[in-house]
Scaffold this active site. Sequence first.
Site, PDB file in Angstrom:
ATOM      1  N   ARG A  74       1.030  -1.151   0.144  1.00 22.78           N
ATOM      2  CA  ARG A  74       0.030  -0.012  -0.122  1.00 22.78           C
ATOM      3  C   ARG A  74       0.798   1.263   0.121  1.00 22.78           C
ATOM      4  O   ARG A  74       1.644   1.509   0.749  1.00 22.78           O
ATOM      5  CB  ARG A  74      -1.038  -0.053   1.251  1.00 22.78           C
ATOM      6  CG  ARG A  74      -1.909   1.227   1.302  1.00 22.78           C
ATOM      7  CD  ARG A  74      -2.639   1.464   2.668  1.00 22.78           C
ATOM      8  NE  ARG A  74      -3.064   2.806   2.574  1.00 22.78           N
ATOM      9  CZ  ARG A  74      -3.203   3.614   3.785  1.00 22.78           C
ATOM     10  NH1 ARG A  74      -2.587   3.037   4.729  1.00 22.78           N
ATOM     11  NH2 ARG A  74      -3.768   4.475   3.665  1.00 22.78           N
ATOM     12  N   HIS A 118      -2.959  11.037   0.679  1.00 20.70           N
ATOM     13  CA  HIS A 118      -2.288  10.851   1.955  1.00 20.70           C
ATOM     14  C   HIS A 118      -1.705  12.245   2.345  1.00 20.70           C
ATOM     15  O   HIS A 118      -0.593  12.464   2.941  1.00 20.70           O
ATOM     16  CB  HIS A 118      -1.103   9.949   2.077  1.00 20.70           C
ATOM     17  CG  HIS A 118      -1.057   9.303   3.379  1.00 20.70           C
ATOM     18  ND1 HIS A 118      -1.064   7.721   3.811  1.00 20.70           N
ATOM     19  CD2 HIS A 118      -0.727   9.680   4.553  1.00 20.70           C
ATOM     20  CE1 HIS A 118      -0.822   7.516   4.836  1.00 20.70           C
ATOM     21  NE2 HIS A 118      -0.526   8.678   5.429  1.00 20.70           N
ATOM     22  N   GLU A 163      -7.460   8.525   6.173  1.00 24.14           N
ATOM     23  CA  GLU A 163      -7.316   8.943   7.404  1.00 24.14           C
ATOM     24  C   GLU A 163      -8.294  10.250   7.447  1.00 24.14           C
ATOM     25  O   GLU A 163      -7.761  11.507   7.903  1.00 24.14           O
ATOM     26  CB  GLU A 163      -6.364   8.773   8.345  1.00 24.14           C
ATOM     27  CG  GLU A 163      -5.752   7.672   8.623  1.00 24.14           C
ATOM     28  CD  GLU A 163      -4.920   7.509   9.481  1.00 24.14           C
ATOM     29  OE1 GLU A 163      -4.222   8.412   9.999  1.00 24.14           O
ATOM     30  OE2 GLU A 163      -4.277   6.444   9.867  1.00 24.14           O
ATOM     31  N   ASN A 284      -7.170   1.535  10.360  1.00 24.47           N
ATOM     32  CA  ASN A 284      -5.705   1.963  10.556  1.00 24.47           C
ATOM     33  C   ASN A 284      -5.935   1.793  12.023  1.00 24.47           C
ATOM     34  O   ASN A 284      -6.654   2.873  12.572  1.00 24.47           O
ATOM     35  CB  ASN A 284      -5.271   3.417  10.088  1.00 24.47           C
ATOM     36  CG  ASN A 284      -5.059   3.205   8.448  1.00 24.47           C
ATOM     37  OD1 ASN A 284      -5.239   2.522   7.940  1.00 24.47           O
ATOM     38  ND2 ASN A 284      -4.819   4.519   7.981  1.00 24.47           N
ATOM     39  N   TYR A 286      -3.982   2.154  15.904  1.00 23.73           N
ATOM     40  CA  TYR A 286      -2.960   2.388  16.704  1.00 23.73           C
ATOM     41  C   TYR A 286      -3.153   2.207  18.240  1.00 23.73           C
ATOM     42  O   TYR A 286      -2.127   1.624  19.024  1.00 23.73           O
ATOM     43  CB  TYR A 286      -2.110   3.699  16.392  1.00 23.73           C
ATOM     44  CG  TYR A 286      -1.670   3.782  15.004  1.00 23.73           C
ATOM     45  CD1 TYR A 286      -2.301   4.208  13.906  1.00 23.73           C
ATOM     46  CD2 TYR A 286      -0.310   3.233  14.778  1.00 23.73           C
ATOM     47  CE1 TYR A 286      -1.785   3.944  12.655  1.00 23.73           C
ATOM     48  CE2 TYR A 286       0.209   3.119  13.557  1.00 23.73           C
ATOM     49  CZ  TYR A 286      -0.577   3.457  12.509  1.00 23.73           C
ATOM     50  OH  TYR A 286       0.046   3.541  11.296  1.00 23.73           O
ATOM     51  N   GLU A 346      -3.385  -0.208   8.134  1.00 22.80           N
ATOM     52  CA  GLU A 346      -2.145   0.286   8.869  1.00 22.80           C
ATOM     53  C   GLU A 346      -2.303  -0.228  10.438  1.00 22.80           C
ATOM     54  O   GLU A 346      -3.366  -0.491  11.067  1.00 22.80           O
ATOM     55  CB  GLU A 346      -2.242   1.786   9.180  1.00 22.80           C
ATOM     56  CG  GLU A 346      -1.655   2.426   7.939  1.00 22.80           C
ATOM     57  CD  GLU A 346      -1.599   3.910   8.008  1.00 22.80           C
ATOM     58  OE1 GLU A 346      -1.125   4.403   9.205  1.00 22.80           O
ATOM     59  OE2 GLU A 346      -1.999   4.732   7.103  1.00 22.80           O
TER      60      GLU A 346
END
Length: 431
Positions: A74, A118, A163, A284, A286, A346
Amino acid sequence: MAFPDDFVWGVSTSAFQIEGATREGGRGVSVWDTFCATPGRIRDGHNADVACDHYNRFPEDVALMSELGVGAYRFSVAWPRIQPTGQGAVNIEGLDFYDTLVDALCEAGIAPVATLYHWDTPQPMEDAGGWLVRDTAERFAEYAQIVGEHLGDRVEMWIPLNEPMVETLFGYALGEYAPGKTLLFDALPAAHYQNLAHGLAVSALRSVGAKAVGTANNHSPIWPASQDADDLVAARHLGAVINWMYSDPVLTGTYPAEVIPYLPTGFADDLSEIAVPLDFYGVNYYEPQGVGKPGAGNPLPFELRPVEGYPLTTNDSPVVPDGLRQFLTSLKSRYGDKLPPVHITESGCSFDGIHDRQRIEYHAEHLAALEKAMSEGVDVRGYFVWSLLDNFEWSKGYQPRFGLVHVDYETLARTPKDSFHWYRALIGGAR
Ligand code: GCO
């Protein structure tokens, strides 16, 4: 670990964070070039003019991915390389770069997964209003069609925007990221126009035969400070602002009630364009986000609370693998059969050193949490490690290191870390 034989194992990067060559190949200026040139915005005054020099060294990086054995890569296409002003004339050198990259990936048996945006908005588009105006969404759809026509025969999966929540929150509400606006809740039109850009780009890509189109939204489980009513109300507001106002319109054609007062006039007319069916939903992940009722004088309906009691990465991110399972099961329960197959687009952490045991533990623990979510009924099809290379970490510059491969920013030498060899063994010949 037991993942399906056709599970997609990948790595993720983004153009601005790795390419460098910001003045090469006909590329135009992006908001992040401007932001880096603004004193005080980036730690240690770093910028991405060189970054990992991936623009010139991509054959070496494709060879690393081939050695790693990933089935998919990606990356993001830099809008200012394709249309330097964000509209009108196409820069052929820019298209040629991504053509050559995609051909090299196909040659290596690695599926190209292209993110169209992005965060590197062409500066002239930002000068004309950026994500606060509808025109940017319409120009973005034209850009998507251009790239889709050119690469669509080889790109396996498309992600229009990366995002939109982080772009809105840090770029327009709080000002920590480009373009550095501090609009607080007046930033939410930027969320809507990115959602519109997403929907228009999906249709534009489909009109030129795109294979599979999805998303890549940053999502966190919301952890209220207590079960007191005030904290739960704060959690509902935060959940709306950082999760559901990006997934509800895209998956159900609605917005959570908490955000509607902040959306632009006529937003409801855009919902059918936004809610075009998707082939996959990218998450994504985290960390979880703690929240509580706002303190006196706080203009927001919530107060962020740090999640405590967990190990921290060098980026001060708490390591909470079960947060991934928690979020995925909440996504499944919220959308049911409206949730397309999920990809973890991600997942990663910043730790230093070549012998990066903590990164190995991070991914092993998050994959175990992912397996548990899958056993609880969440249809997950792939996992993309953030990131292949150490790279430019936005306002934190080059301090945090997320890569499976170490980059010496003086010599640009690439050195696979222990985690590279671990991931290679884990997915051993999976593709
Ligand atoms: C994000 C971005 C990446 C970051 C990564 C580490 O999720 O914020 O997609 O560009 O570099 O997440 O913070």
